[in-house]
Design a protein around this motif. Structure first.
Motif, PDB file in Angstrom:
ATOM      1  N   ASP A  38      26.810  10.783   6.545  1.00 44.90           N
ATOM      2  CA  ASP A  38      27.870   9.595   7.860  1.00 44.90           C
ATOM      3  C   ASP A  38      27.562   9.782   8.759  1.00 44.90           C
ATOM      4  O   ASP A  38      27.216   9.420  10.048  1.00 44.90           O
ATOM      5  CB  ASP A  38      29.357  10.221   8.101  1.00 44.90           C
ATOM      6  CG  ASP A  38      29.579   9.169   6.722  1.00 44.90           C
ATOM      7  OD1 ASP A  38      29.585   8.224   5.538  1.00 44.90           O
ATOM      8  OD2 ASP A  38      31.100   9.287   6.633  1.00 44.90           O
ATOM      9  N   SER A  39      26.734  11.089   9.512  1.00 48.93           N
ATOM     10  CA  SER A  39      26.715  11.326  10.563  1.00 48.93           C
ATOM     11  C   SER A  39      24.569  10.491  11.540  1.00 48.93           C
ATOM     12  O   SER A  39      24.172  10.568  12.031  1.00 48.93           O
ATOM     13  CB  SER A  39      26.029  13.199  10.918  1.00 48.93           C
ATOM     14  OG  SER A  39      27.490  13.406  10.810  1.00 48.93           O
ATOM     15  N   TYR A  41      23.948   7.651  10.350  1.00 46.19           N
ATOM     16  CA  TYR A  41      23.912   5.828  10.407  1.00 46.19           C
ATOM     17  C   TYR A  41      22.741   5.121  11.390  1.00 46.19           C
ATOM     18  O   TYR A  41      23.146   6.599  12.907  1.00 46.19           O
ATOM     19  CB  TYR A  41      25.407   5.891  10.996  1.00 46.19           C
ATOM     20  CG  TYR A  41      26.744   5.621   9.573  1.00 46.19           C
ATOM     21  CD1 TYR A  41      26.183   4.101   8.231  1.00 46.19           C
ATOM     22  CD2 TYR A  41      27.345   6.031   9.544  1.00 46.19           C
ATOM     23  CE1 TYR A  41      26.893   3.919   7.524  1.00 46.19           C
ATOM     24  CE2 TYR A  41      28.406   6.161   7.746  1.00 46.19           C
ATOM     25  CZ  TYR A  41      28.297   5.133   7.643  1.00 46.19           C
ATOM     26  OH  TYR A  41      29.147   4.765   6.139  1.00 46.19           O
ATOM     27  N   ASP A  43      21.651   4.265  15.111  1.00 43.13           N
ATOM     28  CA  ASP A  43      22.547   3.406  16.047  1.00 43.13           C
ATOM     29  C   ASP A  43      21.917   2.589  16.684  1.00 43.13           C
ATOM     30  O   ASP A  43      20.950   1.929  16.447  1.00 43.13           O
ATOM     31  CB  ASP A  43      21.591   4.474  17.063  1.00 43.13           C
ATOM     32  CG  ASP A  43      22.501   4.205  18.152  1.00 43.13           C
ATOM     33  OD1 ASP A  43      23.570   4.188  18.696  1.00 43.13           O
ATOM     34  OD2 ASP A  43      21.610   4.467  19.426  1.00 43.13           O
ATOM     35  N   TYR A  86      27.999  10.519  15.570  1.00 44.39           N
ATOM     36  CA  TYR A  86      27.900   9.553  15.678  1.00 44.39           C
ATOM     37  C   TYR A  86      29.761   9.031  15.898  1.00 44.39           C
ATOM     38  O   TYR A  86      30.807   9.484  15.331  1.00 44.39           O
ATOM     39  CB  TYR A  86      28.056   8.695  13.806  1.00 44.39           C
ATOM     40  CG  TYR A  86      28.024   7.319  14.121  1.00 44.39           C
ATOM     41  CD1 TYR A  86      26.887   6.509  13.930  1.00 44.39           C
ATOM     42  CD2 TYR A  86      28.951   6.612  13.177  1.00 44.39           C
ATOM     43  CE1 TYR A  86      27.055   5.187  13.810  1.00 44.39           C
ATOM     44  CE2 TYR A  86      29.047   4.798  13.077  1.00 44.39           C
ATOM     45  CZ  TYR A  86      27.402   4.150  13.439  1.00 44.39           C
ATOM     46  OH  TYR A  86      27.471   3.115  13.308  1.00 44.39           O
ATOM     47  N   ASP A  87      30.261   7.709  16.624  1.00 47.97           N
ATOM     48  CA  ASP A  87      31.509   7.951  16.910  1.00 47.97           C
ATOM     49  C   ASP A  87      31.431   6.198  15.873  1.00 47.97           C
ATOM     50  O   ASP A  87      30.497   4.896  15.952  1.00 47.97           O
ATOM     51  CB  ASP A  87      31.216   6.555  18.234  1.00 47.97           C
ATOM     52  CG  ASP A  87      32.632   6.264  18.338  1.00 47.97           C
ATOM     53  OD1 ASP A  87      33.887   5.960  17.864  1.00 47.97           O
ATOM     54  OD2 ASP A  87      32.774   6.970  20.123  1.00 47.97           O
ATOM     55  N   HIS A  91      30.609   1.999  16.056  1.00 48.76           N
ATOM     56  CA  HIS A  91      29.402   2.151  15.247  1.00 48.76           C
ATOM     57  C   HIS A  91      28.291   2.227  16.373  1.00 48.76           C
ATOM     58  O   HIS A  91      27.080   1.383  16.620  1.00 48.76           O
ATOM     59  CB  HIS A  91      29.300   0.419  15.239  1.00 48.76           C
ATOM     60  CG  HIS A  91      31.024   0.232  14.122  1.00 48.76           C
ATOM     61  ND1 HIS A  91      31.129   0.293  13.409  1.00 48.76           N
ATOM     62  CD2 HIS A  91      31.607  -0.837  14.536  1.00 48.76           C
ATOM     63  CE1 HIS A  91      32.053   0.380  13.133  1.00 48.76           C
ATOM     64  NE2 HIS A  91      32.793  -1.000  13.971  1.00 48.76           N
ATOM     65  N   SER A  92      28.314   3.614  16.857  1.00 46.96           N
ATOM     66  CA  SER A  92      27.295   3.954  17.398  1.00 46.96           C
ATOM     67  C   SER A  92      27.267   5.526  17.723  1.00 46.96           C
ATOM     68  O   SER A  92      28.210   5.781  17.963  1.00 46.96           O
ATOM     69  CB  SER A  92      26.922   3.161  19.506  1.00 46.96           C
ATOM     70  OG  SER A  92      27.901   3.752  19.809  1.00 46.96           O
ATOM     71  N   ARG A  93      25.674   5.821  17.983  1.00 49.07           N
ATOM     72  CA  ARG A  93      25.608   7.755  18.582  1.00 49.07           C
ATOM     73  C   ARG A  93      25.884   7.944  19.408  1.00 49.07           C
ATOM     74  O   ARG A  93      26.246   7.092  20.356  1.00 49.07           O
ATOM     75  CB  ARG A  93      24.530   7.906  18.274  1.00 49.07           C
ATOM     76  CG  ARG A  93      23.149   7.476  16.489  1.00 49.07           C
ATOM     77  CD  ARG A  93      22.793   8.994  16.151  1.00 49.07           C
ATOM     78  NE  ARG A  93      22.091   8.206  14.249  1.00 49.07           N
ATOM     79  CZ  ARG A  93      21.273   8.407  14.461  1.00 49.07           C
ATOM     80  NH1 ARG A  93      20.225   8.536  15.783  1.00 49.07           N
ATOM     81  NH2 ARG A  93      20.779   8.134  13.189  1.00 49.07           N
TER      82      ARG A  93
END
Length: 206
Positions: A38-39, A41, A43, A86-87, A91-93
């Motif tokens: 999951d980290s 994903y 950006d 990741y947040d 939906h972004s790094r």
């Protein structure tokens, strides 16, 4: 000596994170590095938020697998790596990284791990957690509302439109690649004990 890499795959809500945390606790944090797919994903900060929400987050193309593979290779060479953060709400790094040092055992956790051949072939032991769709949905609903700031309606919609269909196409076939299939609806205690003994023996023979 390169680390022994364990890959833990299964559908969203199957119990992967619980299994991995229990395995880390059993083996000891001094000996284990836990990495989540999951980290990685991609950006999406360059897109307006309403466009980010429409992205299919359950397709392998949304994961930056080349970066994950490069980090695994660096760890195998004894190098430190900077894991992305990741947040999920945005939906972004996130800014910054989590620095990780090589350890004898790497536990790699992710829904789509076995769908990427370059990642899959670097895993020494592949575990697939098999859990019914109803149980997976109920767990995902609780998690996404509590931890990721989503509404029950959005979780329902996403599960029906992408999570379920993508599971059937990209996740379920991972069973055929697994060295071990375990139930995500029963206690992991005995499985973790047996697997830990196997891992320790494997490391001693490397």
């Amino acid at each position: 000596m390169p680390p022994f890499i364990i890959g833990v795959c299964g559908g969203s809500g199957s119990g992967k994170t619980t299994f991995c945390r229990q395995l880390v606790k059993y083996l000891g944090t001094d000996h284990v590095l836990h990495i989540s797919q999951d980290s990685y994903y991609k950006d999406l900060s360059h897109l307006p938020f309403d466009q980010r929400e429409k992205i299919n987050f359950d397709h392998p193309d949304i994961i930056e697998f080349p970066l994950l593979v490069s980090h695994l290779d660096e760890l195998c060479l004894g190098k430190n790596v900077a894991l992305p953060l990741y947040d999920f709400a945005k939906h972004s790094r996130m800014m910054g990284n989590q620095f990780a040092t090589p350890k004898p055992i790497v536990i790699l956790e992710g829904v789509l791990l076995f769908s990427d051949s370059d990642t899959e072939k670097r895993i020494n032991h592949k575990v697939f957690i098999d859990t019914s769709e109803q149980v997976r949905f109920e767990r995902r609903l609780k998690r996404d509302v509590r931890e990721r700031g989503r509404t029950p309606e959005s979780v329902h919609s996403q599960f029906n439109s992408t999570v379920g269909p993508m599971h059937n196409i990209f996740v379920e076939p991972g069973k055929t690649k697994a060295d071990q299939i375990i139930s995500g609806e029963q206690s992991f205690e005995q499985v973790i004990e047996d697997l830990s003994l196997k891992i320790i023996k494997e490391i001693w023979t490397l």
